[in-house]
Design a protein around this motif. Structure first.
Motif, mmCIF file in Angstrom:
data_model
loop_
_atom_site.group_PDB
_atom_site.id
_atom_site.type_symbol
_atom_site.label_atom_id
_atom_site.label_comp_id
_atom_site.label_asym_id
_atom_site.label_seq_id
_atom_site.Cartn_x
_atom_site.Cartn_y
_atom_site.Cartn_z
ATOM 1 N N GLN A 1 60.069 58.672 25.568
ATOM 2 C CA GLN A 1 60.536 57.632 26.486
ATOM 3 C C GLN A 1 60.137 57.895 27.944
ATOM 4 N N ALA A 2 59.413 58.965 28.207
ATOM 5 C CA ALA A 2 58.962 59.222 29.572
ATOM 6 C C ALA A 2 57.960 58.151 29.988
ATOM 7 N N ALA A 3 58.106 57.668 31.207
ATOM 8 C CA ALA A 3 57.262 56.584 31.707
ATOM 9 C C ALA A 3 56.604 57.028 33.009
ATOM 10 N N PHE A 4 55.311 57.335 32.923
ATOM 11 C CA PHE A 4 54.553 57.754 34.096
ATOM 12 C C PHE A 4 53.757 56.563 34.614
ATOM 13 N N GLU A 5 53.705 56.401 35.929
ATOM 14 C CA GLU A 5 52.998 55.246 36.481
ATOM 15 C C GLU A 5 52.438 55.592 37.858
ATOM 16 N N PRO B 1 53.325 50.194 34.690
ATOM 17 C CA PRO B 1 54.700 49.674 34.613
ATOM 18 C C PRO B 1 54.838 48.534 33.613
ATOM 19 N N ASP B 2 53.795 47.714 33.488
ATOM 20 C CA ASP B 2 53.876 46.584 32.568
ATOM 21 C C ASP B 2 53.986 47.050 31.121
ATOM 22 N N THR B 3 53.228 48.076 30.758
ATOM 23 C CA THR B 3 53.320 48.564 29.380
ATOM 24 C C THR B 3 54.658 49.238 29.116
ATOM 25 N N HIS B 4 55.242 49.886 30.132
ATOM 26 C CA HIS B 4 56.569 50.485 29.935
ATOM 27 C C HIS B 4 57.615 49.400 29.675
ATOM 28 N N ARG B 5 57.520 48.296 30.384
ATOM 29 C CA ARG B 5 58.492 47.206 30.162
ATOM 30 C C ARG B 5 58.406 46.679 28.741
ATOM 31 N N TYR B 6 57.181 46.638 28.214
ATOM 32 C CA TYR B 6 57.013 46.181 26.828
ATOM 33 C C TYR B 6 57.490 47.238 25.836
ATOM 34 N N ARG B 7 57.074 48.480 26.052
ATOM 35 C CA ARG B 7 57.271 49.515 25.034
ATOM 36 C C ARG B 7 58.702 50.012 24.977
ATOM 37 N N ILE B 8 59.321 50.244 26.137
ATOM 38 C CA ILE B 8 60.669 50.808 26.133
ATOM 39 C C ILE B 8 61.718 49.897 26.740
ATOM 40 N N GLY B 9 61.313 48.819 27.392
ATOM 41 C CA GLY B 9 62.293 47.880 27.921
ATOM 42 C C GLY B 9 62.275 47.788 29.433
ATOM 43 N N VAL B 10 62.763 46.676 29.937
ATOM 44 C CA VAL B 10 62.644 46.390 31.367
ATOM 45 C C VAL B 10 63.401 47.396 32.231
ATOM 46 N N ASN B 11 64.424 48.029 31.666
ATOM 47 C CA ASN B 11 65.209 49.008 32.433
ATOM 48 C C ASN B 11 64.828 50.449 32.093
ATOM 49 N N TYR B 12 63.547 50.663 31.838
ATOM 50 C CA TYR B 12 63.075 51.995 31.448
ATOM 51 C C TYR B 12 63.334 53.055 32.515
ATOM 52 N N ASN B 13 63.429 52.655 33.761
ATOM 53 C CA ASN B 13 63.649 53.640 34.821
ATOM 54 C C ASN B 13 65.071 54.208 34.829
ATOM 55 N N GLU B 14 65.959 53.655 34.008
ATOM 56 C CA GLU B 14 67.304 54.218 33.911
ATOM 57 C C GLU B 14 67.404 55.308 32.843
ATOM 58 N N LEU B 15 66.366 55.481 32.042
ATOM 59 C CA LEU B 15 66.391 56.506 31.005
ATOM 60 C C LEU B 15 66.299 57.906 31.633
ATOM 61 N N PRO B 16 66.848 58.926 30.973
ATOM 62 C CA PRO B 16 66.953 60.260 31.591
ATOM 63 C C PRO B 16 65.667 60.814 32.196
ATOM 64 N N ASP C 1 70.430 43.328 35.708
ATOM 65 C CA ASP C 1 70.572 42.796 34.359
ATOM 66 C C ASP C 1 69.379 43.147 33.461
ATOM 67 N N GLY C 2 69.174 42.363 32.418
ATOM 68 C CA GLY C 2 68.167 42.677 31.420
ATOM 69 C C GLY C 2 68.735 43.551 30.317
ATOM 70 N N PRO C 3 68.033 43.649 29.171
ATOM 71 C CA PRO C 3 68.528 44.456 28.050
ATOM 72 C C PRO C 3 68.720 45.915 28.434
ATOM 73 N N MET C 4 69.779 46.507 27.917
ATOM 74 C CA MET C 4 70.083 47.931 28.043
ATOM 75 C C MET C 4 70.314 48.370 29.480
ATOM 76 N N ARG C 5 70.740 47.477 30.343
ATOM 77 C CA ARG C 5 71.061 47.862 31.719
ATOM 78 C C ARG C 5 72.283 48.775 31.694
ATOM 79 N N GLN C 6 72.174 49.949 32.336
ATOM 80 C CA GLN C 6 73.271 50.915 32.318
ATOM 81 C C GLN C 6 74.051 50.964 33.617
ATOM 82 N N PHE C 7 73.363 50.734 34.742
ATOM 83 C CA PHE C 7 74.005 50.890 36.037
ATOM 84 C C PHE C 7 73.901 49.597 36.830
#
Length: 483
Positions: free
Chosen positions: A308-312, A336-351, A366-372
């Protein structure tokens, strides 16, 4: 006493092993919510693999500045004495998630630095160049290196068909077919930004730079035969090697050295300094030491921290900016566009992707899986509620070169007297490689070409190598029966 099993909501479950049924041997019931949760979670526990750089591994570590380069950049992580936590991921480029680690392929080299001014990502390879200079060609190139749409097999004919019709690929192909094409493991492998970046110092002075992460373990490689044997013996050799080294506290390290060019020198330098198929010869721009990083922590869970690491490359902190490198500019959008597709729009909230040392004050919501919730007083700008305002960050914009150097972006390919697709791979063969390395290069190319490459493509491949170096090309021609 063992802890009780719970559902994903923390509710204790009745059994780990037995489903609810009507009677002892009757049908299962739909209201067995724990069974339904287990099956549904299992069906969804994989995210799509990366289209490129699918297979890889990595670890956490620390980058430490060892030399004062503050006269070149105001970036927080490069200030004297600074220590910055980081995450590294290494990968193969063209293969699938199950590809053997020891196939001949470029290696991806991605680093994430958790700086005090936000996350800074450097996305490169184990080679200082790439196959092309324009992002419009990238998708076609990758498809030529992937599986054939009819056979679903990797296809040397597709690879050489593309390469020989794209002479700008010759420098990278020479690296790929040489010793660096199969690193022995990630610990014994250099990394490069490949792209040119901009550094800006506290006074606003700008420089063009290239990053070189040089392994402190020394460069080591597999021959083709050794790589083929390891693919059968341990296809996960690189992942296992890095994990085992850190577990035994043999922490691998790399020294960062920079090439730095005066901003004004770019316009009439003998090569286009923003061309991803070119290097800057070290005689022109020698390496300057900056710091060193070491990896010392295996992630607690591979999927969470590596998959789930997203480098950009668009993660650029103050003091670092892009250059007119067209491939880099394309990647500022595509990653960033591929991260939004692959892991979701809120990928920057992942550990692995959250900033560790900087506060987030973004109007994203907002968006799916929004945590904060957004750390703003009102979810829009401008507002009168005390929300963040970019206008308060004067002096941090690094995009001014776009307007100032618009002509340089359009005309870069015509400005440099030595811009020839074969000059630098020829120099790599004649000035860097010794006789033994040249012999291995020839053997590697011949072995590759004799494995399913069609005759028209083979003819072009021979000419391709003769354009790089006639002697090497003639030896390859003889080896494939085209002498």
């Amino acid at each position: 006493m063992a802890k009780a099993t719970t559902t994903n909501s923390g509710i204790p479950v009745g059994s780990d092993e037995n489903s609810l049924s009507v009677g002892r041997d009757g049908p299962l019931v739909l209201h067995d919510f724990y069974l339904i949760e287990k099956m549904a979670q299992f069906n969804r526990e994989r995210v799509p693999e990366r289209v490129v750089h699918a297979k890889g591994g990595g670890a956490y570590g620390v980058f430490e500045v060892t030399q004062d380069v503050s006269r070149y950049t105001k970036a927080d992580l490069f200030q004297p004495g600074r220590k910055t936590p980081m995450l590294a991921r290494y990968s193969t480029v063209a293969g699938d998630l199950g590809t053997p680690d020891s196939w001949r392929d470029p290696r991806g080299y991605a680093l994430k630095f958790y700086t005090q001014e936000g996350n800074y990502d450097m996305v490169g390879n184990n080679t200082p160049v790439f196959f092309m200079r324009d992002p419009s060609k990238f998708q076609d190139f990758i498809r030529s290196q992937k599986r054939h749409p009819v056979t679903h097999l990797r296809d040397n004919d597709m690879q050489w068909d593309y390469w020989t019709l794209s002479p700008e690929s010759s420098h990278q192909v020479t690296w790929l077919m040489g010793d660096r094409g199969i690193p022995r493991d990630w610990r014994h492998m250099d990394g490069f930004s490949s792209h040119t970046y901009m550094w800006i110092n506290a006074a606003g002075k700008r420089f063009w730079v290239k990053y070189h992460f040089l392994t402190d373990q020394g460069n080591e490689f597999f021959t083709q035969a050794e790589g083929d044997a390891m693919a059968g013996e341990d296809p996960d050799h690189n992942i296992r090697d890095l994990y085992d080294a850190i577990k035994r506290r043999d922490f691998p390290s790399w020294t960062l050295k920079m090439q730095i060019m005066e901003f004004e020198d770019a316009a009439d330098y003998r090569f286009n300094p923003f061309d991803l198929t070119k290097v800057w010869p070290h005689a022109d721009y020698p390496l300057i030491e900056v710091g060193r990083y070491h990896l010392n922590e295996v992630p607690e869970n591979y999927h969470v921290h590596i998959e789930q690491a997203a480098f950009e490359p668009s993660n650029l902190v103050p003091g670092i900016g892009p250059s007119p490198d067209k491939m880099l500019l394309g990647r500022l959008f595509s990653y960033p566009d591929t991260h939004r597709y692959r892991i979701g729009v809120n990928y920057n909230e992942l550990p692995p992707n959250r900033p560790r040392n900087a506060e987030v004050a973004s109007y994203a919501k907002d968006g799916p899986m929004r945590q904060f919730p957004a750390n703003v007083a009102a979810p829009y700008h401008p507002n009168s509620k005390g929300g963040p305002d970019a206008a308060s960050q004067s002096g941090r914009d690094v995009s001014g070169w776009m307007v100032e150097n618009a002509d340089l972006v359009r005309e870069a390919a015509t400005l440099h007297r030595d811009d020839d697709d074969f000059v630098q791979p020829r120099a790599l063969i004649n000035d860097v490689m010794d006789d033994a390395a040249r012999g291995r290069l020839v053997d590697n190319v011949v072995g590759h070409l004799k494995n399913g490459v069609s005759d028209p493509v083979l003819e072009r491949a021979v000419q391709y190598w003769r354009n790089i170096d006639k002697t090497v090309g003639d030896r390859i021609a003889s080896g494939v029966g085209k002498g």
